[in-house]
Write a protein that holds these residues in place. Structure first.
Motif, PDB file in Angstrom:
ATOM      1  N   VAL A  57       0.704  -1.191  -0.016  1.00  0.00           N
ATOM      2  CA  VAL A  57       0.049  -0.042   0.068  1.00  0.00           C
ATOM      3  C   VAL A  57       0.871   1.191   0.099  1.00  0.00           C
ATOM      4  N   LEU A  58       2.228   1.267   0.165  1.00  0.00           N
ATOM      5  CA  LEU A  58       3.153   2.318   0.190  1.00  0.00           C
ATOM      6  C   LEU A  58       4.204   2.072  -0.616  1.00  0.00           C
ATOM      7  N   SER A  59       4.173   2.915  -1.683  1.00  0.00           N
ATOM      8  CA  SER A  59       5.273   2.709  -2.778  1.00  0.00           C
ATOM      9  C   SER A  59       6.472   3.285  -2.518  1.00  0.00           C
ATOM     10  N   SER A  60       7.510   3.008  -3.425  1.00  0.00           N
ATOM     11  CA  SER A  60       8.752   3.667  -3.080  1.00  0.00           C
ATOM     12  C   SER A  60       9.312   4.569  -3.996  1.00  0.00           C
ATOM     13  N   THR A  61       8.073   5.480  -4.557  1.00  0.00           N
ATOM     14  CA  THR A  61       8.608   6.147  -5.608  1.00  0.00           C
ATOM     15  C   THR A  61       8.727   7.666  -5.582  1.00  0.00           C
ATOM     16  N   GLY A  62       9.263   8.006  -4.265  1.00  0.00           N
ATOM     17  CA  GLY A  62       9.659   9.366  -4.160  1.00  0.00           C
ATOM     18  C   GLY A  62       8.634  10.501  -3.526  1.00  0.00           C
ATOM     19  N   GLY A  63       7.384   9.941  -3.488  1.00  0.00           N
ATOM     20  CA  GLY A  63       6.389  11.013  -2.757  1.00  0.00           C
ATOM     21  C   GLY A  63       6.188  10.631  -1.403  1.00  0.00           C
TER      22      GLY A  63
END
Length: 477
Positions: A57-63
């Motif tokens: 549910v949590l991405s690692s895309t910088g946001g």
């Protein structure tokens, strides 16, 4: 005109002289193993759920997924096509998750402003037709009311989105998002409720190659006196030539570009870790996070990737005001990991915090998760770690690092470290924040003027005798 190292050092020396030494005790050197445990933390659950598909549910895309205002903490995440929001006054008692958008939404990021307003950017997968992936935005006022969600631009530039990032300076929000071959930037007032005409392309591209861009991350700091803010965007880029006559090899890496004075000009790249040749089977982005201390123009970039099968996780840093400073870096782990970095001016000095998930040492994309806090001044070769690594989970997955303290008593504060997921086996997951109770940091008299000859806020320099949020000694929220 940029601020010299000498002037920045003089300001810090003034702080030290006024208080008889107000920096925390030096922590471990950058060579100390970051996985070494020094203390335990407490976690509070924001949401518990089953997730048979194991999609995080949590991405690692910088946001960012966790931010703070004077009223407390604010978090966003996505699960099952819905973007959720929750808030907490203290990092312990969290509101029930609020569904912000149920239109097959994903990739949310959140930012906050001095007045308590928060802005959220995300992507609607099916907006405008299946697969169009429109970038949407909405804001929440200090009183808790939400503005209407709207597509960021009225043209195509906010379509086919893949990842998002958001930050603020004063009452202006700055967005960055990727769209496979491009990275875009847009800015408008935080309380905006209607689409703007268009967004600006950040990256340069060649017609001779196919580009795949991902993990955009945006950061903003105040400029020097009389100059505009410094706006930078980082991203990962994989370039594959159409034919050997264009360029013989694939190339890959990260880039950081800075907004020019003329918005219509291209964004010059200020630093990059980009090159080739690379093999697509063993190369790719893992994690990227760009942040800035808005008061000091210290920029931090956390990167993690695989290049030809070799993983690396590093922290990069540079002061944008200095005319002589250059980007430098320190190794965090000798392998790929999930990493996020936060920066604030607090407790009488600039601080940074990294949150890391060493997922290759765990299972199912989750692994040993920890935070570490440090400080860095432009004249220093490497950061000074103020703490050893603080473990937060044995099977975790990082969402966001945070620097925020909540006063509990006259002698204690609650230090909130990060937001992350934990995996309990099978299809059982929780979304939690991690915190610890510690003595109130001692940094001389409870007066901001004793420590700072000039005071800063996110929107600019303040007159001496006033205090910015998060910077006033003894005046935490």
């Amino acid at each position: 005109m940029k601020v010299s190292r000498k002037l920045r050092a003089l300001l810090l020396f003034s702080c030290l002289a006024a208080l008889g030494g107000c920096t925390p005790d030096s922590g471990p050197s950058s060579e100390e193993p970051l996985g070494e445990a020094v203390q335990a933390v407490t976690t509070t659950t924001l949401s518990a759920y089953t997730n048979p598909s194991t999609n995080t549910v949590l991405s690692s895309t910088g946001g960012k997924k966790l931010v703070w205002t004077t009223s407390g903490l604010h978090s966003v995440w996505a699960r099952g096509g819905t973007v959720y929001y929750a808030t907490s006054p203290d990092g312990v008692a969290w509101s029930a998750p609020l569904a912000l958008d149920t239109s097959a939404a994903f990739a949310p990021s959140i930012a906050s402003a001095d007045n308590g307003t928060v802005g959220v950017v995300y992507i609607r997968r099916n907006a405008g037709g299946n697969g169009y992936n429109h970038v949407y935005y909405r804001s929440r006022g200090p009183a808790g009311s939400w503005g209407a969600a709207f597509k960021v631009t009225s043209d195509y530039t906010s379509e086919f989105g893949t990842d998002t990032s958001i930050t603020t300076l004063g009452d202006i929000v700055h967005l960055a998002w990727s769209s496979t071959s491009y990275v875009f930037h847009a800015s408008f007032p935080l309380t905006q409720t209607t689409s703007i005409p268009t967004a600006y392309v950040v990256n340069l591209s060649s017609m001779c190659s196919i580009y795949t861009l991902s993990n955009p991350s945006i950061a903003v700091s105040n400029g020097t006196f009389g100059n505009p803010p410094i706006i930078r965007v980082a991203w990962y880029q994989y370039r594959r030539p159409y034919s050997p006559t264009c360029t013989p090899d694939d190339s890959f890496g990260w880039l950081v570009a800075e907004k020019p004075a003329n918005a219509n000009d291209y964004w010059p790249v200020v630093v990059s870790g980009y090159g080739g040749p690379v093999s697509p089977s063993g190369t790719g982005a893992v994690s990227l996070s760009l942040t800035a201390n808005k008061s000091t123009a210290d920029f931090y970039l956390a990167t993690s990737d695989l290049v030809n099968g070799v993983g690396s996780t590093r922290l990069w840093y540079e002061n944008a005001w200095s005319t002589t400073d250059t980007w430098r870096s320190v190794s965090i782990l000798p392998r790929a990991a999930l990493i996020d970095v936060a920066a604030e001016f607090m407790n009488c000095g600039p601080q940074l915090r990294i949150a890391v998930s060493d997922y290759t040492q765990g299972s199912n994309g989750y692994g040993p998760t920890f935070t570490q806090t440090g400080t860095w001044e432009g004249a220093a070769t490497t950061p000074t770690w103020l703490t050893s690594s603080t473990p937060t989970a044995s099977q975790g997955r990082v969402g966001s690092a945070l620097l925020w303290e909540k006063t509990l008593t006259s002698t204690t504060v609650r230090d909130v470290y990060s937001l992350f997921e934990t995996w309990a086996g099978a299809s059982n997951y929780t979304l939690v924040d991690a915190y610890d109770t510690k003595p109130t940091p001692s940094c001389g008299p409870p007066s901001c003027t004793a420590c700072h000859p000039s005071e800063f806020t996110r929107s600019g320099l303040m007159n001496q005798g006033t205090c910015a949020r998060g910077q006033r000694l003894g005046a935490r929220p």
